[in-house]
Design a protein around this motif. Structure first.
Motif, mmCIF file in Angstrom:
data_model
loop_
_atom_site.group_PDB
_atom_site.id
_atom_site.type_symbol
_atom_site.label_atom_id
_atom_site.label_comp_id
_atom_site.label_asym_id
_atom_site.label_seq_id
_atom_site.Cartn_x
_atom_site.Cartn_y
_atom_site.Cartn_z
ATOM 1 N N ALA A 193 1.414 -5.907 3.872
ATOM 2 C CA ALA A 193 1.556 -5.188 2.604
ATOM 3 C C ALA A 193 0.187 -4.968 1.992
ATOM 4 O O ALA A 193 -0.669 -5.862 2.024
ATOM 5 N N ARG A 194 -0.003 -3.787 1.431
ATOM 6 C CA ARG A 194 -1.232 -3.478 0.705
ATOM 7 C C ARG A 194 -0.861 -3.155 -0.733
ATOM 8 O O ARG A 194 -0.096 -2.231 -0.995
ATOM 9 N N VAL A 195 -1.379 -3.936 -1.668
ATOM 10 C CA VAL A 195 -1.157 -3.677 -3.087
ATOM 11 C C VAL A 195 -2.089 -2.559 -3.514
ATOM 12 O O VAL A 195 -3.306 -2.635 -3.310
ATOM 13 N N LEU A 196 -1.530 -1.505 -4.099
ATOM 14 C CA LEU A 196 -2.311 -0.299 -4.355
ATOM 15 C C LEU A 196 -3.232 -0.434 -5.565
ATOM 16 O O LEU A 196 -4.275 0.220 -5.620
ATOM 17 N N ASP A 197 -2.859 -1.254 -6.528
ATOM 18 C CA ASP A 197 -3.714 -1.453 -7.702
ATOM 19 C C ASP A 197 -3.725 -2.944 -8.034
ATOM 20 O O ASP A 197 -3.049 -3.398 -8.958
ATOM 21 N N PRO A 198 -4.508 -3.712 -7.296
ATOM 22 C CA PRO A 198 -4.464 -5.165 -7.483
ATOM 23 C C PRO A 198 -5.093 -5.647 -8.777
ATOM 24 O O PRO A 198 -4.841 -6.774 -9.201
ATOM 25 N N GLY A 199 -5.891 -4.812 -9.414
ATOM 26 C CA GLY A 199 -6.563 -5.246 -10.628
ATOM 27 C C GLY A 199 -7.651 -6.259 -10.318
ATOM 28 O O GLY A 199 -7.862 -6.670 -9.177
ATOM 29 N N GLU A 200 -8.339 -6.683 -11.365
ATOM 30 C CA GLU A 200 -9.466 -7.604 -11.187
ATOM 31 C C GLU A 200 -8.971 -8.956 -10.699
ATOM 32 O O GLU A 200 -8.149 -9.606 -11.345
ATOM 33 N N GLY A 201 -9.452 -9.378 -9.542
ATOM 34 C CA GLY A 201 -9.132 -10.685 -9.014
ATOM 35 C C GLY A 201 -7.799 -10.797 -8.317
ATOM 36 O O GLY A 201 -7.473 -11.858 -7.770
ATOM 37 N N GLY A 202 -7.013 -9.725 -8.297
ATOM 38 C CA GLY A 202 -5.710 -9.790 -7.650
ATOM 39 C C GLY A 202 -5.821 -9.575 -6.153
ATOM 40 O O GLY A 202 -6.636 -8.759 -5.690
ATOM 41 N N PRO A 203 -5.013 -10.285 -5.351
ATOM 42 C CA PRO A 203 -5.048 -10.049 -3.901
ATOM 43 C C PRO A 203 -4.506 -8.670 -3.584
ATOM 44 O O PRO A 203 -3.578 -8.191 -4.231
ATOM 45 N N ASP A 204 -5.083 -8.021 -2.596
ATOM 46 C CA ASP A 204 -4.630 -6.667 -2.270
ATOM 47 C C ASP A 204 -3.896 -6.591 -0.938
ATOM 48 O O ASP A 204 -3.376 -5.529 -0.586
ATOM 49 N N ARG A 205 -3.830 -7.702 -0.182
ATOM 50 C CA ARG A 205 -3.142 -7.660 1.115
ATOM 51 C C ARG A 205 -2.351 -8.949 1.331
ATOM 52 O O ARG A 205 -2.813 -10.042 0.981
ATOM 53 N N PHE A 206 -1.180 -8.781 1.904
ATOM 54 C CA PHE A 206 -0.312 -9.899 2.249
ATOM 55 C C PHE A 206 0.213 -9.690 3.659
ATOM 56 O O PHE A 206 0.382 -8.556 4.115
ATOM 57 N N THR A 207 0.490 -10.777 4.326
ATOM 58 C CA THR A 207 1.129 -10.741 5.644
ATOM 59 C C THR A 207 2.369 -11.618 5.594
ATOM 60 O O THR A 207 2.358 -12.699 5.010
ATOM 61 N N GLY A 208 3.449 -11.131 6.194
ATOM 62 C CA GLY A 208 4.692 -11.888 6.182
ATOM 63 C C GLY A 208 5.457 -11.717 7.475
ATOM 64 O O GLY A 208 5.019 -11.035 8.404
ATOM 65 N N ARG A 209 6.628 -12.348 7.505
ATOM 66 C CA ARG A 209 7.510 -12.269 8.657
ATOM 67 C C ARG A 209 8.927 -11.945 8.195
ATOM 68 O O ARG A 209 9.302 -12.245 7.058
ATOM 69 N N TRP A 210 9.694 -11.331 9.095
ATOM 70 C CA TRP A 210 11.084 -11.008 8.787
ATOM 71 C C TRP A 210 11.975 -11.406 9.963
ATOM 72 O O TRP A 210 11.515 -11.554 11.095
ATOM 73 N N THR A 211 13.247 -11.588 9.662
ATOM 74 C CA THR A 211 14.244 -11.851 10.691
ATOM 75 C C THR A 211 15.568 -11.272 10.210
ATOM 76 O O THR A 211 15.784 -11.094 9.003
ATOM 77 N N ALA A 212 16.445 -10.973 11.155
ATOM 78 C CA ALA A 212 17.758 -10.417 10.824
ATOM 79 C C ALA A 212 18.804 -11.020 11.746
ATOM 80 O O ALA A 212 18.540 -11.278 12.926
ATOM 81 N N GLY A 213 19.998 -11.253 11.207
ATOM 82 C CA GLY A 213 21.087 -11.799 11.996
ATOM 83 C C GLY A 213 22.164 -12.372 11.097
ATOM 84 O O GLY A 213 21.930 -12.633 9.907
ATOM 85 N N ASP A 214 23.357 -12.531 11.645
ATOM 86 C CA ASP A 214 24.481 -13.081 10.882
ATOM 87 C C ASP A 214 24.768 -12.291 9.615
ATOM 88 O O ASP A 214 25.171 -12.850 8.579
ATOM 89 N N GLY A 215 24.522 -10.983 9.687
ATOM 90 C CA GLY A 215 24.817 -10.136 8.537
ATOM 91 C C GLY A 215 23.820 -10.227 7.403
ATOM 92 O O GLY A 215 24.107 -9.778 6.287
ATOM 93 N N ARG A 216 22.624 -10.776 7.660
ATOM 94 C CA ARG A 216 21.626 -10.936 6.610
ATOM 95 C C ARG A 216 20.241 -10.594 7.133
ATOM 96 O O ARG A 216 19.988 -10.617 8.330
ATOM 97 N N VAL A 217 19.357 -10.338 6.200
ATOM 98 C CA VAL A 217 17.923 -10.158 6.453
ATOM 99 C C VAL A 217 17.190 -11.207 5.631
ATOM 100 O O VAL A 217 17.553 -11.461 4.481
ATOM 101 N N ALA A 218 16.173 -11.811 6.202
ATOM 102 C CA ALA A 218 15.336 -12.750 5.458
ATOM 103 C C ALA A 218 13.880 -12.412 5.706
ATOM 104 O O ALA A 218 13.493 -11.981 6.803
ATOM 105 N N THR A 219 13.056 -12.592 4.675
ATOM 106 C CA THR A 219 11.619 -12.321 4.763
ATOM 107 C C THR A 219 10.862 -13.461 4.093
ATOM 108 O O THR A 219 11.389 -14.164 3.228
ATOM 109 N N ALA A 220 9.608 -13.634 4.500
ATOM 110 C CA ALA A 220 8.771 -14.679 3.916
ATOM 111 C C ALA A 220 7.321 -14.253 3.927
ATOM 112 O O ALA A 220 6.847 -13.651 4.902
#
Length: 214
Positions: free
Chosen positions: A181-208
């Motif tokens: 993810a890239r935050v388009l306007d992080p402002g002063e001192g705000g992080p502008d990039r995040f990395t995460g993971r996703w999974t799907a199954g049993d009728g659900r989606v989960a992300t972290a």
């Protein structure tokens, strides 16, 4: 489910039912004035799960109250995140010495309506969703996008104290279970990039999303 996408050092608890022995502490009960029964159940279960996870970090019996936007206020030295949807509750916590922020989310794997999809997805993300659907149509990519943006916000807000809307970040989803993810306007001192993971199954989606300390 959520434990599959969390890195070492992050402690999780999850469940698909509300335990009959789950109880709130008095300070937590005061937060539930005029709540509907479903809200009371999910609130009680997530606090019950959180206490089990927090005990592993040396915080047995700690009440989990809320901040100005309803975010959980973790004990000193702890970061974490809660999530709940129909038939699923989960919590993830970690020592602040190892992680600066943790964000988790779970959603039913039901397609977003056109109106909600327009609110969630940026125009440049729509071709990505179409391409992913063409390659792996069994994955509800619109729900993955929605959930991933929720996890990004849950990691972003504790770091900045600022709101981040769906349109405020651009995501790249990958079939291997990773997203960035890239935050388009992080402002002063705000992080502008995040990395995460996703999974799907049993009728659900989960992300972290996890942000290492330092």
């Amino acid at each position: 489910m959520i434990e599959r996408i969390l890195p070492p050092g992050v402690i999780s608890r999850s469940g698909t039912a509300d335990p009959p022995d789950a109880r709130l502490l008095p300070a937590e009960q005061a937060l539930l004035q005029d709540c509907v029964p479903e809200r009371r159940r999910e609130f009680t279960t997530t606090r019950h799960l959180a206490r089990g996870a927090l005990a592993e970090l040396g915080h047995p019996g700690a009440p989990l109250l809320t901040g100005p936007r309803g975010e959980p206020r973790w004990p000193a030295g702890v970061v974490g995140s809660l999530t709940h949807c129909a038939g699923y509750r989960a919590v993830a916590v970690a020592p602040r010495s190892a992680y600066a922020a943790v964000g988790v989310d779970a959603e039913p794997a039901r397609p977003l309506g056109p109106g909600l999809l327009r609110a969630v997805a940026r125009p440049e993300e729509l071709p990505m969703l179409a391409e992913l659907t063409g390659h792996a149509g069994h994955v509800p990519w619109d729900v993955v996008l929605f959930s991933a943006k929720e996890s990004v916000y849950k990691a972003w807000y504790p770091l900045t104290g600022r709101w981040l809307g769906f349109q405020g970040a651009r995501l790249d989803l990958h079939p291997d279970g990773v997203f960035t993810a890239r935050v388009l306007d992080p402002g002063e001192g705000g992080p502008d990039r995040f990395t995460g993971r996703w999974t799907a199954g049993d009728g659900r989606v989960a992300t972290a999303v996890t942000v290492p300390a330092g």
